[in-house]
Design an enzyme around this catalytic site. Sequence first.
Site, PDB file in Angstrom:
ATOM      1  N   LYS A 120       6.362  56.522  26.865  1.00 33.45           N
ATOM      2  CA  LYS A 120       6.176  57.638  25.920  1.00 33.45           C
ATOM      3  C   LYS A 120       4.959  58.479  26.319  1.00 33.45           C
ATOM      4  O   LYS A 120       4.971  59.691  26.153  1.00 33.45           O
ATOM      5  CB  LYS A 120       6.066  57.142  24.483  1.00 33.45           C
ATOM      6  CG  LYS A 120       4.703  56.621  24.124  1.00 33.45           C
ATOM      7  CD  LYS A 120       4.343  56.898  22.683  1.00 33.45           C
ATOM      8  CE  LYS A 120       3.029  56.250  22.349  1.00 33.45           C
ATOM      9  NZ  LYS A 120       1.860  57.105  22.350  1.00 33.45           N
ATOM     10  N   ASN A 121       3.924  57.850  26.877  1.00 29.87           N
ATOM     11  CA  ASN A 121       2.738  58.630  27.242  1.00 29.87           C
ATOM     12  C   ASN A 121       2.978  59.522  28.455  1.00 29.87           C
ATOM     13  O   ASN A 121       2.178  60.409  28.746  1.00 29.87           O
ATOM     14  CB  ASN A 121       1.542  57.707  27.493  1.00 29.87           C
ATOM     15  CG  ASN A 121       0.969  57.167  26.196  1.00 29.87           C
ATOM     16  OD1 ASN A 121       1.388  57.569  25.108  1.00 29.87           O
ATOM     17  ND2 ASN A 121       0.020  56.248  26.304  1.00 29.87           N
ATOM     18  N   ARG A 176     -12.112  60.419  18.222  1.00 28.12           N
ATOM     19  CA  ARG A 176     -11.418  60.788  19.467  1.00 28.12           C
ATOM     20  C   ARG A 176     -11.494  62.301  19.608  1.00 28.12           C
ATOM     21  O   ARG A 176     -10.561  63.013  19.237  1.00 28.12           O
ATOM     22  CB  ARG A 176      -9.974  60.300  19.446  1.00 28.12           C
ATOM     23  CG  ARG A 176      -9.873  58.808  19.699  1.00 28.12           C
ATOM     24  CD  ARG A 176      -8.465  58.319  19.609  1.00 28.12           C
ATOM     25  NE  ARG A 176      -7.665  58.622  20.791  1.00 28.12           N
ATOM     26  CZ  ARG A 176      -6.381  58.295  20.894  1.00 28.12           C
ATOM     27  NH1 ARG A 176      -5.771  57.688  19.908  1.00 28.12           N
ATOM     28  NH2 ARG A 176      -5.707  58.567  21.999  1.00 28.12           N
ATOM     29  N   ASP A 208      -5.027  50.089  26.438  1.00 25.71           N
ATOM     30  CA  ASP A 208      -3.775  49.898  25.690  1.00 25.71           C
ATOM     31  C   ASP A 208      -3.178  48.494  25.864  1.00 25.71           C
ATOM     32  O   ASP A 208      -2.169  48.179  25.233  1.00 25.71           O
ATOM     33  CB  ASP A 208      -2.740  50.959  26.109  1.00 25.71           C
ATOM     34  CG  ASP A 208      -3.052  52.326  25.511  1.00 25.71           C
ATOM     35  OD1 ASP A 208      -3.970  52.413  24.679  1.00 25.71           O
ATOM     36  OD2 ASP A 208      -2.384  53.304  25.888  1.00 25.71           O
ATOM     37  N   CYS A 214      -9.231  58.481  14.636  1.00 24.23           N
ATOM     38  CA  CYS A 214      -8.055  57.634  14.504  1.00 24.23           C
ATOM     39  C   CYS A 214      -8.517  56.222  14.214  1.00 24.23           C
ATOM     40  O   CYS A 214      -9.719  55.971  14.104  1.00 24.23           O
ATOM     41  CB  CYS A 214      -7.199  57.703  15.755  1.00 24.23           C
ATOM     42  SG  CYS A 214      -7.868  56.794  17.100  1.00 24.23           S
ATOM     43  N   ARG A 230       6.007  53.935  16.652  1.00 25.86           N
ATOM     44  CA  ARG A 230       5.598  55.148  17.379  1.00 25.86           C
ATOM     45  C   ARG A 230       5.795  55.001  18.878  1.00 25.86           C
ATOM     46  O   ARG A 230       5.986  55.998  19.581  1.00 25.86           O
ATOM     47  CB  ARG A 230       4.112  55.439  17.125  1.00 25.86           C
ATOM     48  CG  ARG A 230       3.816  55.852  15.704  1.00 25.86           C
ATOM     49  CD  ARG A 230       2.364  56.227  15.576  1.00 25.86           C
ATOM     50  NE  ARG A 230       1.984  57.083  16.702  1.00 25.86           N
ATOM     51  CZ  ARG A 230       0.748  57.368  17.054  1.00 25.86           C
ATOM     52  NH1 ARG A 230      -0.252  56.887  16.369  1.00 25.86           N
ATOM     53  NH2 ARG A 230       0.493  58.152  18.085  1.00 25.86           N
TER      54      ARG A 230
HETATM   55  C1  UD1 Z   1      -4.409  58.427  26.240  1.00 29.93           C
HETATM   56  C2  UD1 Z   1      -3.262  57.580  25.750  1.00 29.93           C
HETATM   57  C3  UD1 Z   1      -3.780  56.401  24.943  1.00 29.93           C
HETATM   58  C4  UD1 Z   1      -4.832  55.619  25.740  1.00 29.93           C
HETATM   59  C5  UD1 Z   1      -5.911  56.548  26.262  1.00 29.93           C
HETATM   60  C6  UD1 Z   1      -6.893  55.851  27.190  1.00 29.93           C
HETATM   61  C7  UD1 Z   1      -1.519  59.225  25.471  1.00 29.93           C
HETATM   62  C8  UD1 Z   1      -0.659  60.008  24.520  1.00 29.93           C
HETATM   63  N1  UD1 Z   1      -2.417  58.418  24.919  1.00 29.93           N
HETATM   64  O1  UD1 Z   1      -5.077  58.956  25.094  1.00 29.93           O
HETATM   65  O2  UD1 Z   1      -2.673  55.569  24.637  1.00 29.93           O
HETATM   66  O3  UD1 Z   1      -5.412  54.648  24.915  1.00 29.93           O
HETATM   67  O4  UD1 Z   1      -5.303  57.619  27.013  1.00 29.93           O
HETATM   68  O5  UD1 Z   1      -6.239  55.299  28.258  1.00 29.93           O
HETATM   69  O6  UD1 Z   1      -1.359  59.320  26.666  1.00 29.93           O
HETATM   70  N2  UD1 Z   1     -12.728  61.912  25.258  1.00 29.93           N
HETATM   71  C9  UD1 Z   1     -13.733  62.767  24.876  1.00 29.93           C
HETATM   72  N3  UD1 Z   1     -13.418  64.090  24.748  1.00 29.93           N
HETATM   73  C10 UD1 Z   1     -12.177  64.594  24.969  1.00 29.93           C
HETATM   74  C11 UD1 Z   1     -11.167  63.695  25.383  1.00 29.93           C
HETATM   75  C12 UD1 Z   1     -11.475  62.358  25.518  1.00 29.93           C
HETATM   76  O7  UD1 Z   1     -14.877  62.362  24.658  1.00 29.93           O
HETATM   77  O8  UD1 Z   1     -11.964  65.794  24.831  1.00 29.93           O
HETATM   78  C13 UD1 Z   1     -13.043  60.469  25.412  1.00 29.93           C
HETATM   79  C14 UD1 Z   1     -12.265  59.601  24.410  1.00 29.93           C
HETATM   80  O9  UD1 Z   1     -12.915  59.528  23.154  1.00 29.93           O
HETATM   81  C15 UD1 Z   1     -12.215  58.272  25.136  1.00 29.93           C
HETATM   82  C16 UD1 Z   1     -12.101  58.691  26.608  1.00 29.93           C
HETATM   83  O10 UD1 Z   1     -12.561  60.038  26.674  1.00 29.93           O
HETATM   84  O11 UD1 Z   1     -13.413  57.564  24.971  1.00 29.93           O
HETATM   85  C17 UD1 Z   1     -10.703  58.621  27.165  1.00 29.93           C
HETATM   86  O12 UD1 Z   1      -9.801  59.256  26.296  1.00 29.93           O
HETATM   87  P1  UD1 Z   1      -8.471  59.948  26.828  1.00 29.93           P
HETATM   88  O13 UD1 Z   1      -8.161  59.416  28.180  1.00 29.93           O
HETATM   89  O14 UD1 Z   1      -8.586  61.420  26.646  1.00 29.93           O
HETATM   90  O15 UD1 Z   1      -7.377  59.415  25.778  1.00 29.93           O
HETATM   91  P2  UD1 Z   1      -6.091  60.170  25.292  1.00 29.93           P
HETATM   92  O16 UD1 Z   1      -5.573  61.072  26.344  1.00 29.93           O
HETATM   93  O17 UD1 Z   1      -6.326  60.727  23.914  1.00 29.93           O
END
Ligand code: UD1
Length: 421
Positions: free
Chosen positions: A22-23, A122, A309, A117, A401
């Site tokens: 799904k991701n 996040r 994850d 969340c 989900r």
């Molecule tokens: C994706 C996955 C989620 C997984 C996560 C980390 C999807 C839909 N979800 O979430 O299942 O747990 O990767 O592998 O693919 N961060 C910031 N600022 C930002 C963006 C991220 O500080 O603008 C930080 C986050 O808080 C976190 C880290 O960067 O500590 C990594 O997050 P990120 O890789 O962006 O996670 P998602 O893409 O939301």
Amino acid sequence: MDKFVIEGGHKLRGTVRVSGAKNAALPLFAATILIPEPITFLNVPDVADIRTMAQLLRDLGAKVHRIEKGVWRIDTSTISETVAPYDVVKRMRASIYVLGPLIVRFGKARVSLPGGCAFGPRPVDFHIRGLKLMQADIKVEHGYIVAQAERLRSASIAFDKKSVGATAHLMMAASLADGKVTIENAALEPEVVTLAEFLKLAGAKISGEGTDELVIEGVDALKSPGEFEVIPDRIEAGTYAVAAYMTGGEVTITDLCIEHLRTVLEKLREAGSEFEMDKNSRSLSILPRNSEIKPLDIFTSPFPGFPTDMQAQFMAMLAIADGTSVIREGIYPDRFKHAFELTRLGADIKVDDGIAVVKGVKELTGAPVMASDLRASAALVLAGLVARGTTVVDRIYHLDRGYEDFELKLAALGAHIKRVS
Ligand code: UD1
């Protein structure tokens, strides 16, 4: 609200097929906004997040059809709306992916700001900063990201830390920018690499996917690649591997990609698991366990590191290991809600400052527990599979989900699990 009722103590046996990731599918669906032509996706998992993204695209005006299980056809040529409202974004953070594509296609977009969340704050600051660097005019007003840009421009973007979402999102937006966009410290996850492959098939000029530096040379338009197949879900595959080993069963997991699972399998081996991999790397057989589960030291980090994850599922397994394990969360320091629920099943887990210390116990005992997020739900189910007596897992809408037919696949492997309303 649905719950799972699980009678523990049954070894899993048999074969289970992994669904599409799904991701990987979520950013692919959002990327269709960049391509106003019909596209067919194969191996799409039948999970709630996909239905949410499909509904969001429909609300924007796209034609989105599920042709049959796993096959979806999307035509975004009819999109006219440019707003992603709060009630969709609050349900699924990945809705943010439509922001960049909408700006690129329509010159404007309004997308609700996602909140925190279950596992802590996040932020989406990397997404916003990247789009600003590409000269989008962006403000946050009344809880919405309000963006405008005639065309996105060349930029050098460097992330403070790796972000899957920001890398995928900005790569999509940059593919139609005027000039070259570089993304330093890009995420290396397979879900990012497959998105790059999809965009390249559509005519985008991208290089460096799967490395720290992504380079995107903007083009004027993208064309439908016709069909595209979603990669296997590495987290789902890992979840079944852990379930098989924990219960001491013998399970073959098919249609997966071993390459994407290296770190997870290394840890499973370190925990004492023996397994065989098929020559063409598409299947994995977990062999019966004839000794205690060994404790582990786990540190979650971006790919190719150990995935956050998979942290909850490993914690459930280590709860019955022969010794003390240490789990450090390198991505989300607060992602330990499942630890407290696992203790309701008799696990001995202490969490302090982003570190969980898991002292293995001889057995878990069934109890009512509550899921707090997607992977936490899976961990509670796995714990229920080995707990003595009945475990009831509440709030499994979190699980729905992201796991396709979870209880059906587990039941087919011999688990005693049923869904009750
Ligand atoms: C994706 C996955 C989620 C997984 C996560 C980390 C999807 C839909 N979800 O979430 O299942 O747990 O990767 O592998 O693919 N961060 C910031 N600022 C930002 C963006 C991220 O500080 O603008 C930080 C986050 O808080 C976190 C880290 O960067 O500590 C990594 O997050 P990120 O890789 O962006 O996670 P998602 O893409 O939301």
